[in-house]
Structures are given as structure tokens and as C-alpha cells.
Design a protein around this motif. Structure first.
Motif, PDB file in Angstrom:
ATOM      1  N   ASP A 107     -57.852 -40.258  -4.226  1.00 32.30           N
ATOM      2  CA  ASP A 107     -59.040 -38.908  -5.725  1.00 32.30           C
ATOM      3  C   ASP A 107     -58.067 -39.622  -6.845  1.00 32.30           C
ATOM      4  O   ASP A 107     -56.926 -38.753  -6.883  1.00 32.30           O
ATOM      5  CB  ASP A 107     -59.388 -38.222  -5.168  1.00 32.30           C
ATOM      6  CG  ASP A 107     -60.379 -37.575  -6.508  1.00 32.30           C
ATOM      7  OD1 ASP A 107     -60.334 -38.071  -7.455  1.00 32.30           O
ATOM      8  OD2 ASP A 107     -61.160 -37.171  -6.368  1.00 32.30           O
ATOM      9  N   ARG A 108     -58.881 -40.705  -7.644  1.00 31.71           N
ATOM     10  CA  ARG A 108     -57.486 -40.595  -8.874  1.00 31.71           C
ATOM     11  C   ARG A 108     -57.750 -39.463  -9.415  1.00 31.71           C
ATOM     12  O   ARG A 108     -56.716 -39.390 -10.506  1.00 31.71           O
ATOM     13  CB  ARG A 108     -57.982 -42.185  -9.203  1.00 31.71           C
ATOM     14  CG  ARG A 108     -57.108 -42.735 -10.349  1.00 31.71           C
ATOM     15  CD  ARG A 108     -57.043 -43.393 -11.450  1.00 31.71           C
ATOM     16  NE  ARG A 108     -56.052 -43.869 -12.350  1.00 31.71           N
ATOM     17  CZ  ARG A 108     -56.832 -43.770 -13.810  1.00 31.71           C
ATOM     18  NH1 ARG A 108     -57.141 -42.300 -14.051  1.00 31.71           N
ATOM     19  NH2 ARG A 108     -55.707 -43.776 -14.839  1.00 31.71           N
ATOM     20  N   ILE A 118     -51.442 -33.807 -12.386  1.00 34.56           N
ATOM     21  CA  ILE A 118     -50.331 -34.533 -12.711  1.00 34.56           C
ATOM     22  C   ILE A 118     -50.961 -34.066 -14.120  1.00 34.56           C
ATOM     23  O   ILE A 118     -49.311 -33.178 -14.645  1.00 34.56           O
ATOM     24  CB  ILE A 118     -50.217 -36.086 -13.195  1.00 34.56           C
ATOM     25  CG1 ILE A 118     -49.833 -36.474 -11.774  1.00 34.56           C
ATOM     26  CG2 ILE A 118     -48.881 -36.386 -13.653  1.00 34.56           C
ATOM     27  CD1 ILE A 118     -50.049 -38.061 -11.505  1.00 34.56           C
ATOM     28  N   LEU A 119     -51.456 -33.643 -14.985  1.00 34.01           N
ATOM     29  CA  LEU A 119     -51.220 -33.261 -15.714  1.00 34.01           C
ATOM     30  C   LEU A 119     -51.587 -32.176 -16.443  1.00 34.01           C
ATOM     31  O   LEU A 119     -51.281 -31.591 -17.149  1.00 34.01           O
ATOM     32  CB  LEU A 119     -53.155 -33.865 -17.162  1.00 34.01           C
ATOM     33  CG  LEU A 119     -53.041 -35.593 -17.832  1.00 34.01           C
ATOM     34  CD1 LEU A 119     -54.352 -36.031 -18.439  1.00 34.01           C
ATOM     35  CD2 LEU A 119     -51.450 -35.606 -18.166  1.00 34.01           C
ATOM     36  N   GLN A 170     -64.009 -28.201  -4.935  1.00 36.26           N
ATOM     37  CA  GLN A 170     -63.566 -29.421  -6.377  1.00 36.26           C
ATOM     38  C   GLN A 170     -62.258 -28.558  -7.099  1.00 36.26           C
ATOM     39  O   GLN A 170     -60.607 -28.395  -6.866  1.00 36.26           O
ATOM     40  CB  GLN A 170     -64.300 -29.867  -7.223  1.00 36.26           C
ATOM     41  CG  GLN A 170     -64.810 -31.293  -6.815  1.00 36.26           C
ATOM     42  CD  GLN A 170     -65.836 -31.742  -7.869  1.00 36.26           C
ATOM     43  OE1 GLN A 170     -66.407 -31.512  -8.962  1.00 36.26           O
ATOM     44  NE2 GLN A 170     -64.896 -33.209  -7.721  1.00 36.26           N
ATOM     45  N   CYS A 171     -62.747 -27.200  -7.889  1.00 32.43           N
ATOM     46  CA  CYS A 171     -61.934 -25.881  -8.305  1.00 32.43           C
ATOM     47  C   CYS A 171     -60.758 -25.884  -7.738  1.00 32.43           C
ATOM     48  O   CYS A 171     -59.712 -25.876  -7.504  1.00 32.43           O
ATOM     49  CB  CYS A 171     -62.832 -24.666  -8.548  1.00 32.43           C
ATOM     50  SG  CYS A 171     -61.556 -23.919  -9.528  1.00 32.43           S
ATOM     51  N   MET A 172     -61.249 -25.341  -6.071  1.00 34.09           N
ATOM     52  CA  MET A 172     -59.969 -24.597  -5.126  1.00 34.09           C
ATOM     53  C   MET A 172     -58.931 -26.331  -4.560  1.00 34.09           C
ATOM     54  O   MET A 172     -57.503 -26.034  -5.058  1.00 34.09           O
ATOM     55  CB  MET A 172     -60.424 -24.791  -3.739  1.00 34.09           C
ATOM     56  CG  MET A 172     -59.438 -24.448  -2.656  1.00 34.09           C
ATOM     57  SD  MET A 172     -60.747 -23.732  -1.321  1.00 34.09           S
ATOM     58  CE  MET A 172     -61.457 -25.286  -0.729  1.00 34.09           C
ATOM     59  N   LEU A 173     -59.263 -27.849  -4.804  1.00 36.73           N
ATOM     60  CA  LEU A 173     -58.299 -28.102  -4.881  1.00 36.73           C
ATOM     61  C   LEU A 173     -57.319 -29.088  -6.230  1.00 36.73           C
ATOM     62  O   LEU A 173     -56.618 -29.105  -5.530  1.00 36.73           O
ATOM     63  CB  LEU A 173     -59.340 -29.647  -4.112  1.00 36.73           C
ATOM     64  CG  LEU A 173     -60.173 -29.969  -2.965  1.00 36.73           C
ATOM     65  CD1 LEU A 173     -60.866 -31.428  -2.645  1.00 36.73           C
ATOM     66  CD2 LEU A 173     -58.890 -30.049  -1.846  1.00 36.73           C
ATOM     67  N   LEU A 174     -58.218 -28.833  -6.720  1.00 36.04           N
ATOM     68  CA  LEU A 174     -57.115 -28.739  -8.139  1.00 36.04           C
ATOM     69  C   LEU A 174     -56.162 -27.617  -8.249  1.00 36.04           C
ATOM     70  O   LEU A 174     -54.365 -27.731  -8.988  1.00 36.04           O
ATOM     71  CB  LEU A 174     -58.195 -28.531  -9.329  1.00 36.04           C
ATOM     72  CG  LEU A 174     -57.906 -28.878 -10.664  1.00 36.04           C
ATOM     73  CD1 LEU A 174     -56.528 -30.000 -11.099  1.00 36.04           C
ATOM     74  CD2 LEU A 174     -58.143 -28.807 -11.694  1.00 36.04           C
ATOM     75  N   ILE A 224     -53.179 -31.388   1.338  1.00 36.74           N
ATOM     76  CA  ILE A 224     -53.943 -33.107   1.069  1.00 36.74           C
ATOM     77  C   ILE A 224     -53.034 -34.010   0.476  1.00 36.74           C
ATOM     78  O   ILE A 224     -51.569 -33.698  -0.061  1.00 36.74           O
ATOM     79  CB  ILE A 224     -55.098 -32.894   0.098  1.00 36.74           C
ATOM     80  CG1 ILE A 224     -54.553 -32.205  -2.080  1.00 36.74           C
ATOM     81  CG2 ILE A 224     -56.089 -32.230   0.371  1.00 36.74           C
ATOM     82  CD1 ILE A 224     -55.649 -31.972  -2.213  1.00 36.74           C
ATOM     83  N   PRO A 225     -53.655 -35.395   0.612  1.00 33.64           N
ATOM     84  CA  PRO A 225     -52.852 -36.236   0.176  1.00 33.64           C
ATOM     85  C   PRO A 225     -52.126 -36.620  -1.022  1.00 33.64           C
ATOM     86  O   PRO A 225     -51.538 -36.797  -1.682  1.00 33.64           O
ATOM     87  CB  PRO A 225     -52.928 -38.337   0.741  1.00 33.64           C
ATOM     88  CG  PRO A 225     -54.270 -37.122   0.965  1.00 33.64           C
ATOM     89  CD  PRO A 225     -54.389 -35.522   1.640  1.00 33.64           C
ATOM     90  N   GLU A 226     -52.931 -35.945  -2.207  1.00 34.71           N
ATOM     91  CA  GLU A 226     -53.138 -35.772  -3.536  1.00 34.71           C
ATOM     92  C   GLU A 226     -51.674 -35.411  -3.864  1.00 34.71           C
ATOM     93  O   GLU A 226     -50.980 -35.269  -4.701  1.00 34.71           O
ATOM     94  CB  GLU A 226     -54.032 -36.203  -4.009  1.00 34.71           C
ATOM     95  CG  GLU A 226     -55.732 -37.146  -3.991  1.00 34.71           C
ATOM     96  CD  GLU A 226     -55.865 -36.786  -2.629  1.00 34.71           C
ATOM     97  OE1 GLU A 226     -56.885 -37.789  -2.620  1.00 34.71           O
ATOM     98  OE2 GLU A 226     -55.976 -36.075  -2.493  1.00 34.71           O
TER      99      GLU A 226
END
Length: 337
Positions: free
Chosen positions: A176-177, A184-185, A237-241, A262-264
């Protein structure tokens, strides 16, 4: 310039003191262990056989003119100071190292990454947090030592990772880009409150007590509520970030509360480590004489880094190329490290 001081001999340099520690010889005589810096790099220096009063004349943040002898100490370039004079009225901004790109260019690069992301929680949370700390993000260092420890280092390190990610994403199309770019940011954004200033930075109380990883994780949850992304269906989504930030040091012994799951997050951790390691290798080579190994680098598993004779920080002047050709050395003058 400091980067030009890689051969033994007499030298004179005007530079900023970024580290100033007092030590004692085996006989109890005071000496100073210094790190000198100009826009081209850093230089280890020693000032021996001082009195107590002389050691108190010098401090971090002073601009000085140092003269003495360049020597190779444990394979690293070192200045053995004979004379050290404080330069009154000098502007330290003329001597601090900065990111390879000017601030406006860094800002343009940052905006380009944000504009490339799709609408949604990842973009809105990232933009909210970046925009509220944008000037600090563009000027803060990424660390106090080891990697990208200069003005604008945080932005340059972060944006270098984003460029590397885009180069690798075609190989892993299932990633997921938007999640990766948001991670990253944001991964080191907490450094703007963990560290005290763009230059001569120290750790703040919040930095020591909480740390940039935990700070940023909390900010993400706050920004999700602030931008209207606190609905039940967006909780994952919030949890993944948050996981991206919490796991980016890779291992718990390196400061991550959790490891990448997770791979990201794995990609983020690897890119972070890669960019930091390449910086440290280059920094070691920049302070090592050609054809020699540098001193052991603790952050690189205590390895010594070799500087090839062909390595050059800048294009080699014609007269040097002729000398290299005469001595049978390989010429690689046009390559930028």
C-alpha cells in the motif's frame, strides 16, 4: 575546508566547535577533545598540554581558528592543535553543515510526495501533522550524532527514503503506497520535539522522557480525530499507521515498542536503516585518507570502513587526475558519492 584535510601535514582551518570535552592524560595534564565543523564536514581534534584556565576558554558553539598538524590516528584524520583562537563576532550559520538541497527545494520535494498520495486518512493525517510542524521538519537534524546530524537532515533523510521507496515499489506491487509514504513522512517527525534546535541540538525533557516514537504515535490518533477520520471503519487504518511509526526501529532492543508485522512496516524499517547506514559509511570515508580503513564505527557493528583510492567527494582537479594516471591509480573523478 575540512573535507580537503585528508593528508598528513600542517593545516589551518576556521570552524565551529560542536563538541568540547575536557580530559586528562595519564599524568593528570588537562587536554581538550574537540569536534570541529564547517559546511563541508567534521574533523576530530585534540589540544594537548593545557592548563585548567586554558580549557575553560573554549566551549561548544564558538567559532575558532585552529592551526596544527593533520595526522592519521587509528586510521582516521585528526588535527593535533598547536594554536586555537576564538573568532569574535563570527556567525555560526556560516559554518554549520546543511542538507544537500536548499530549504525551498526540500519543501517542494515534500509537497510533491504529499500531492502524490490518494485522498483519505493516510494523506489527511500526514498533511495535518506535517503542516503544523513544517518549518521545523525542514530545518531539524535527524539525530544528534551518527546520521544526518545537520540542519535539514530530518527532511533530507525522510525524502531520500521516499525516493528509495518509489524505486522499489514496482518490485512489490502488493504494498500500500499511501500507507508506506505516510509512515515514511511521519516516522521521525517527533524529532522536532525530541531535539532542542536545528543546530547544536540536545535532547529535550520530553525527548528523554517520552521519545519521538511514542510522541508521534499519539499525534496520529489526535490528528485522525481532528481530521474527521475517527469512524469505526477507519480504526484499522489509524492503527496500521501508528504501527508503522511504533515499529520503525525494527527490533525492541533498538527502541521499537513492537517489531514490524506488516510488509509496509518492514519496508519502512529497512529503508530507514539503509539510509542511515549509507550516511555513516560515507561520513567515515570522508574523514579517512584514501587507501586506508577508517576507525571502527560503533553504530555499524564496530566495523572499519575502507576508503578506495578512487573515491571522491567532488570532481578531481585536472592536475590530480594527471598524477593519478602517472601512478597507475584508477580515475573516477566525475562520480559523486
Amino acid at each position: 575546508m575540512i573535507k580537503e584535510l585528508n593528508q598528513e601535514g600542517r593545516a589551518r582551518v576556521r570552524a565551529l566547535i560542536t563538541k568540547c570535552d575536557t580530559g586528562r592524560t595519564g599524568k593528570g595534564t588537562p587536554y581538550l577533545s574537540l569536534t570541529l565543523e564547517d559546511k563541508s564536514g567534521q574533523l576530530d581534534a585534540k589540544f594537548w598540554n593545557l592548563t585548567e584556565e586554558q580549557t575553560r576558554q573554549y566551549a561548544t558553539g564558538q567559532v575558532v581558528e585552529a592551526s596544527g598538524d593533520i595526522i592519521l590516528h587509528r586510521n582516521a584524520v585528526q588535527l593535533r592543535i598547536r594554536h586555537l583562537n576564538v573568532v569574535p563576532g563570527a556567525d555560526i550559520l556560516d559554518f554549520v553543515r546543511e542538507a544537500p538541497a536548499p530549504r525551498q527545494e526540500l519543501d517542494d520535494m515534500l509537497q510533491k510526495v504529499l500531492d502524490s498520495m490518494n485522498p483519505g486518512l493516510y494523506l489527511d493525517v500526514t498533511r495535518d501533522l506535517i503542516d503544523s510542524r513544517r518549518q521545523a521538519f525542514l530545518t531539524w537534524p535527524a539525530a544528534t550524532r551518527n546520521h544526518h546530524n545537520y540542519v535539514g537532515g530530518l527532511a533530507w533523510h525522510t525524502l531520500s527514503m521516499a525516493k528509495a521507496a518509489d524505486a522499489l515499489l514496482p518490485l512489490y506491487p502488493y504494498l500500500d503506497r499511501d500507507l508506506l509514504m505516510a509512515g515514511i513522512l511521519l516516522h521521525d517527525l517527533g524529532k522536532v520535539e525530541e531535539l532542542s534546535a536545528p543546530m547544536l541540538a540536545e535532547y529535550t525533557s520530553e525527548g528523554n522522557l517520552i521519545g519521538h516514537i511514542s510522541m508521534t504515535s499519539g499525534w496520529i490518533e489526535e490528528a485522525a480525530r481532528r481530521t474527521g477520520h475517527d469512524r469505526e471503519e477507519e480504526r484499522e487504518q489509524c492503527m496500521l499507521l501508528r504501527h508503522m511509526v511504533l515499529s520503525h526501529h525494527g527490533k525492541q532492543e533498538f527502541g521499537s515498542p513492537v517489531e514490524p508485522m506488516i510488509p509496509e512496516a518492514e519496508m519502512l524499517s529497512l529503508l530507514d536503516d539503509l539510509d542511515a547506514r549509507m550516511f555513516m559509511m560515507k561520513q567515515s570515508m570522508d574523514t579517512t585518507a584514501p587507501g586506508h580503513f577508517g576507525p571502527r564505527v560503533f553504530a555499524l557493528e564496530n566495523r572499519m570502513i575502507y576508503r578506495p583510492r578512487s573515491y571522491s567527494q567532488q570532481p578531481v582537479p585536472a592536475e590530480n587526475r594527471e598524477k593519478a594516471a602517472e601512478s597507475g591509480q584508477a580515475e573516477n573523478g566525475g562520480k559523486q558519492a
